[in-house]
Design a protein around this motif. Structure first.
Motif, short mmCIF file in Angstrom:
data_model
loop_
_atom_site.label_atom_id
_atom_site.label_comp_id
_atom_site.label_asym_id
_atom_site.label_seq_id
_atom_site.Cartn_x
_atom_site.Cartn_y
_atom_site.Cartn_z
N PHE A 347 0.85 -1.19 0.00
CA PHE A 347 0.00 0.00 0.00
C PHE A 347 0.89 1.24 0.00
CE2 PHE A 347 -3.09 -2.81 2.40
CZ PHE A 347 -3.99 -2.91 1.35
N CYS A 348 0.58 2.20 -0.85
CA CYS A 348 1.37 3.44 -0.91
C CYS A 348 1.26 4.18 0.42
CB CYS A 348 0.81 4.36 -1.98
SG CYS A 348 0.69 3.63 -3.62
N PRO A 349 2.25 5.00 0.75
CA PRO A 349 2.08 5.91 1.88
C PRO A 349 0.85 6.78 1.62
CG PRO A 349 4.36 5.94 1.10
CD PRO A 349 3.56 5.16 0.10
N GLY A 350 -0.04 6.89 2.59
CA GLY A 350 -1.23 7.71 2.40
C GLY A 350 -2.40 6.96 1.80
N CYS A 351 -2.25 5.63 1.62
CA CYS A 351 -3.33 4.83 1.01
C CYS A 351 -4.52 4.74 1.95
CB CYS A 351 -2.82 3.42 0.68
SG CYS A 351 -4.13 2.34 0.05
N PRO A 352 -5.74 4.93 1.42
CA PRO A 352 -6.93 4.86 2.28
C PRO A 352 -7.30 3.44 2.73
CG PRO A 352 -7.57 5.26 -0.01
CD PRO A 352 -6.07 5.34 0.04
N HIS A 353 -6.64 2.41 2.19
CA HIS A 353 -6.98 1.04 2.60
C HIS A 353 -6.27 0.61 3.89
CE1 HIS A 353 -8.95 0.87 -1.14
NE2 HIS A 353 -7.97 0.42 -1.89
N ARG A 354 -5.24 1.37 4.28
CA ARG A 354 -4.35 0.91 5.36
C ARG A 354 -5.09 0.71 6.69
NH1 ARG A 354 -0.23 3.52 3.96
NH2 ARG A 354 0.98 1.68 3.40
N ALA A 355 -5.89 1.69 7.09
CA ALA A 355 -6.55 1.62 8.40
C ALA A 355 -7.51 0.44 8.46
CB ALA A 355 -7.29 2.93 8.68
N THR A 356 -8.20 0.16 7.35
CA THR A 356 -9.16 -0.95 7.33
C THR A 356 -8.45 -2.29 7.52
OG1 THR A 356 -10.56 0.32 5.85
CG2 THR A 356 -10.99 -2.03 5.97
N PHE A 357 -7.31 -2.45 6.85
CA PHE A 357 -6.60 -3.73 7.01
C PHE A 357 -5.92 -3.84 8.37
CE2 PHE A 357 -7.51 -4.15 2.55
CZ PHE A 357 -7.90 -5.48 2.53
N TYR A 358 -5.56 -2.70 8.92
CA TYR A 358 -5.03 -2.71 10.30
C TYR A 358 -6.12 -3.26 11.23
CZ TYR A 358 -3.08 -0.98 14.68
OH TYR A 358 -2.59 -0.89 15.95
N ASN A 375 -6.04 -6.06 -2.41
CA ASN A 375 -5.53 -7.43 -2.25
C ASN A 375 -4.13 -7.41 -1.65
OD1 ASN A 375 -5.83 -10.25 -2.36
ND2 ASN A 375 -4.53 -10.31 -4.16
N LEU A 376 -3.48 -6.24 -1.63
CA LEU A 376 -2.19 -6.13 -0.94
C LEU A 376 -2.37 -6.35 0.57
CD1 LEU A 376 -0.78 -3.05 -2.88
CD2 LEU A 376 -0.11 -5.43 -3.16
N GLY A 377 -3.61 -6.28 1.03
CA GLY A 377 -3.91 -6.59 2.43
C GLY A 377 -3.70 -8.06 2.74
N SER A 378 -3.47 -8.87 1.70
CA SER A 378 -3.18 -10.29 1.92
C SER A 378 -1.73 -10.50 2.32
CB SER A 378 -3.49 -11.09 0.66
OG SER A 378 -2.64 -10.68 -0.39
N LEU A 379 -0.90 -9.47 2.12
CA LEU A 379 0.54 -9.60 2.39
C LEU A 379 0.88 -9.11 3.80
CD1 LEU A 379 1.84 -8.13 -1.00
CD2 LEU A 379 1.51 -10.53 -0.43
N PHE A 382 -0.22 -7.39 7.26
CA PHE A 382 -1.64 -7.57 7.57
C PHE A 382 -2.08 -9.04 7.49
CE2 PHE A 382 -1.16 -3.34 5.51
CZ PHE A 382 -1.41 -2.57 6.62
N ASN A 383 -1.73 -9.69 6.42
CA ASN A 383 -2.17 -11.08 6.16
C ASN A 383 -3.67 -11.21 6.38
OD1 ASN A 383 0.64 -11.95 5.91
ND2 ASN A 383 0.73 -11.68 8.12
N ALA A 384 -4.43 -10.27 5.87
CA ALA A 384 -5.83 -10.18 6.28
C ALA A 384 -6.84 -10.27 5.14
CB ALA A 384 -6.05 -8.88 7.06
N GLN A 385 -6.41 -10.55 3.93
CA GLN A 385 -7.42 -10.84 2.90
C GLN A 385 -7.17 -12.28 2.48
OE1 GLN A 385 -8.82 -7.84 -0.03
NE2 GLN A 385 -8.36 -9.32 -1.61
N LYS A 544 3.20 -1.89 12.25
CA LYS A 544 2.08 -2.77 11.90
C LYS A 544 1.14 -2.15 10.88
CE LYS A 544 2.05 -5.49 16.11
NZ LYS A 544 1.59 -5.38 17.49
N VAL A 545 1.29 -0.87 10.59
CA VAL A 545 0.45 -0.28 9.54
C VAL A 545 1.08 -0.47 8.15
CG1 VAL A 545 -0.54 1.43 11.13
CG2 VAL A 545 1.36 2.10 9.64
N GLY A 546 2.25 -1.12 8.13
CA GLY A 546 2.85 -1.51 6.85
C GLY A 546 3.03 -0.37 5.88
N CYS A 547 3.59 0.73 6.36
CA CYS A 547 3.78 1.90 5.48
C CYS A 547 5.25 2.02 5.08
CB CYS A 547 3.33 3.17 6.19
SG CYS A 547 3.58 4.63 5.17
#
Lengths: 597, 197
Positions: A347-358, A375-379, A382-385, A544-547
């Motif tokens: 996820f790019c820095p500033g990506c709006p998906h980050r908080a949801t996968f956290y 789908n990067l939330g699968s990595l 997060f390992n969350a998708q 843990k926010v994977g930024c």
């Protein structure tokens, strides 16, 4: 004039020169740049649109072709599965003006969920197919396909692939053809254009006859050409691997096929009878080889070259050496680089998906996923998708999890563009069939992963015209989903709290819409955040926010002997998610806007 | 005219594709046959990206080359330079931007980023010339971190016997008009690092 064009740019140019009036498709790597180029370079003459999905695009093109104008549909490989439903009626109806479908395969699976060889669609759907091997041919074959489409009263497919789509080579540019078909009175020819079984049945022999004529055409067309050199080895090939083969076997004779369905049987027989050893070189399935062998011709192919992944020149050389077809080349110096750190997409820095996968990672819920950046939330971290299959699958799978009687309440993650593409029917299905589960629609106001294209939730079309924005929240409410919540995607606490509320909901499906613009949409950089080293206790929660902007500092925290963190001001886009998870309040927003575009 | 194979690599979002477009365009202007190939994938999302550009006096077929066939590597990131090192000819040149972008696996402590000395030593052990360039510093001096690609292009231009004007024309063609001025300055700054004005 000569220009360097990518395969995709050349296809767009072919649409222009070939007199296309309507071009449509759905974005998908490696095909997306075709319509972007059309809309950028040729908008004066071609109407281009991002349709809601590939099937809709196919029908739009059909309607235009019935109305007498030339049309083009573009798609990535898997979009063929979506549009095939509509493509397959077109050989039955024929058309009033040329129609070309351009499909970009993804040999080697750089950005797709499978590696399907779309050449088979030509046989399955009874649609003739051309295959270019460089940008010049991309352009020429689109022009030719449009003409042949009218001549033979059938759509044509032009099959490209990633290495052609995203490679540049020289192209001679020409003018747009003068004799462009114009829209005419809509044909009321029901027997031709209505595929009622009674009418369609009568078309079957016509299709067979058409293919006989196409076979004759293929025998003499200059789409197929022979390059006579040494006759000890003869190679039949097409597409990008033909180019590789020319370098690996510089002395061999070649039959280069530009038309790959139907095949020119007499030409193939004639070529193979005049050479000693016949080799068929193609990537993926033995599509040509199977047909050539069925002609009773002896050939080698897939016993030498692999049936999956790319056969790059280096690989081709290696296989040919192993089979004793060429002399071994001098051994190349290869040094062992050891285990270098991998660089997965993130996820790019500033990506709006980050908080949801956290939040999803924290709550450890099962997540059926979909296709898009999320789908990067699968990595890691997060390992969350947990699943990802095809466009819109997340929501159908979520319902399947529920009806299975699974003890866990599951969540589906789907993006805004994907929701419009194929996520609406499965959500309606959930409501109707009394499902439970949480659908998170991650609305970042763009089709991000494919390069930021418009979709029906946005207020501007591909042509740059203002348009009605479809409000996802109201749309979902209209589907009778009883709990619909829209949240600020950057607010970690709000996302988590709302997710918990949705998970506890028991009266049908719940939908949470996370709203936050993709950084490539907003383009309003905010000042970077920074870490106060006095307050940082090296707890690593912010990691843990994977930024990518949150990195380890050289400073050590004395109590746990771990490295503190710092924020790279050049990479940080100022979303503040890391500062919200920091337990000691060590992360603060600076005033300074780093030098950025 | 001698054939030249380029490899341009880096991290998605660094502007490697524009750089490779410029290199390709310059080759065409200079009278070569040119092909190039980009592997983008999920590139904009911070993954590894790689482009091949080939300049050839005669007609070309493949748009990419294999191991041991690259003359000049333009690496936007040290780790990425190392990752692609086996593409190089022994006689090759590596131009490497010194800006490190640690992958997430390094930030989270799962993997170790090699030291500067280690990277440099390994690059030098494999090719004849290694030129580290601090393009980020230059870019920040011009007030725009995005122009590192053009700083590097400026440096690269000093290694090839092609008129500077061809390079400038290509820069003009591939950067947004709004940022043309800063990019042209970045190009000159790159040339200065390369010892030419």
């Amino acid at each position: 004039m000569k220009a360097l064009l990518t395969g995709n740019e050349a296809i767009a140019r072919g649409a222009f020169e070939g007199g296309v009036k309507v071009a449509c498709g759905y974005p998908g790597t490696p095909s997306s740049e075709i319509l972007e180029t059309v809309a950028r370079e040729y908008k004066e003459t071609i109407y281009a649109e991002w349709s809601v999905n590939e099937k809709v695009a196919m029908d739009v093109a059909a309607g235009a072709a019935y109305s007498g104008v030339r049309s083009m549909v573009t798609t990535k490989l898997v979009g063929m599965n979506v549009l095939s439903d509509s493509l397959f009626y077109l050989p039955y109806t024929g058309l009033e003006a040329g129609l070309v479908v351009v499909v970009c395969d993804d040999t080697g699976m750089f950005s797709s969920q499978n590696e399907q060889d779309n050449r088979w669609y030509s046989i399955l759907g009874k649609v003739p197919m051309l295959e270019p091997s460089d940008s010049q041919e991309c352009k020429d074959m689109v022009v030719m396909a449009l003409q042949l489409s009218e001549k033979f009263d059938t759509p044509f497919i032009v099959r490209s692939e990633m290495r052609i789509a995203h490679s540049k080579s020289e192209v001679i540019l020409k003018e747009r053809i003068p004799e462009i078909p114009l829209p005419k009175k809509f044909p009321r020819d029901i027997e031709k254009y209505n595929c009622n079984a009674v009418f369609a049945r009568k078309k079957r022999p016509i299709i067979q006859k058409r293919f006989q004529e196409l076979r004759e055409f293929a025998e003499t067309s200059d789409l197929n050409k022979i390059i006579w050199q040494d006759t000890e080895l003869g190679i039949i090939s097409s597409g990008i691997v033909y180019e590789y083969a020319r370098e690996v076997f510089p002395r061999a004779s070649f039959l280069k096929l530009g038309m790959i369905h139907p095949l020119p049987e007499r030409l193939i027989r004639d070529f193979s009878s005049r050479i000693e050893n016949l080799l068929v070189i193609e990537q993926l399935d033995p599509f040509l080889e199977t047909q050539i062998k069925a002609m009773g011709i002896k050939a080698r192919g897939k016993d030498i070259f692999p049936p999956y992944d790319e056969i790059l020149p280096e690989k081709m050389r290696e296989c040919a050496e192993k089979a004793g077809l060429i002399e071994p080349s001098p051994k190349k110096k290869v040094i062992d680089l050891g285990n270098l750190p991998t660089r997965a997409a993130v996820f790019c820095p500033g990506c709006p998906h980050r908080a949801t996968f956290y939040a999803l990672a924290k709550l450890k819920v099962p997540v059926t996923g979909d296709i898009g950046c999320y789908n990067l939330g699968s990595l890691p971290p997060f390992n969350a998708q947990h699943t990802m299959g095809s466009m819109g699958s997340s929501v159908g799978q979520l319902h399947g999890v529920y009806v299975s009687g699974s003890p866990e309440r599951a969540v589906a993650t789907i993006g805004d563009s994907t929701f419009f593409h194929a996520g609406m029917p499965p959500l309606v299905n959930m409501v109707h069939n009394r499902s439970k589960g949480v659908v998170i629609i991650m609305d970042n106001s763009t089709t991000a992963m494919t390069g930021h294209q418009d979709h029906p939730g946005m207020d501007q079309t591909l042509m740059g015209e203002p348009t009605e924005k479809i409000d996802i929240h109201r749309l979902v409410e209209a589907m009778n989903v009883k709990l619909v919540r829209s949240v600020n995607a950057f607010d970690v606490r709000e996302v988590e709290r709302t997710l918990k509320e949705c998970l506890a909901w028991d009266d049908g499906p719940a939908v949470m819409i996370t709203k936050g613009e993709c950084i490539f949409v907003s383009r309003r950089p905010k000042p970077a955040y920074a870490v106060d080293p006095e307050k940082c206790i090296a707890c690593e929660t912010c990691l843990k926010v994977g930024c990518p902007a949150v990195v380890k500092s050289e400073e050590i925290y004395s109590k746990n002997k771990r490295k503190k963190t710092r924020i790279d001001p050049v990479l940080c886009n100022g979303c503040g998610v890391c500062s919200q998870v920091c337990p000691t309040g060590a992360i603060f927003q600076t005033k300074k806007l780093e030098a950025k575009e | 005219m001698k054939a030249v194979n380029f490899l341009i690599c880096g991290v998605g979002g660094q502007g490697t594709v524009v750089a490779s477009d410029i290199v390709a365009e310059v080759g065409l202007k200079a009278g070569y046959h040119v092909k190039k190939s980009d592997v983008l994938g999920l590139a904009v999302r911070g993954g590894s990206v790689i482009s091949h550009v080939r300049w050839n006096p005669e007609e070309l077929h493949a748009p990419m080359v294999g191991n041991g066939e690259v003359d000049i590597m333009l690496a936007f990131e040290p780790l990425e330079a190392l990752r692609r090192l086996n593409f190089m000819k022994d006689t090759g040149i590596v131009v490497v931007n010194t800006q490190k972008i640690p992958p997430i696996s390094v930030n989270t402590g799962k993997e170790e980023y090699p030291s500067d000395e280690d990277i440099l030593a390994r690059l030098k052990s494999r090719v004849k010339h290694v030129y580290p360039v601090d393009a980020l510093k230059k870019a920040l001096e011009m007030g725009n971190s995005k122009v590192i690609n053009i700083v590097l292009i400026g440096f690269l231009s000093t290694l090839l016997h092609v008129e500077a004007n061809y390079w400038k024309e290509a820069v003009r063609k591939f950067v947004a008009p709004k940022y043309l001025e800063v990019n042209l300055k970045a190009f000159e700054a790159g040339r200065e690092i390369g010892g030419m004005k």
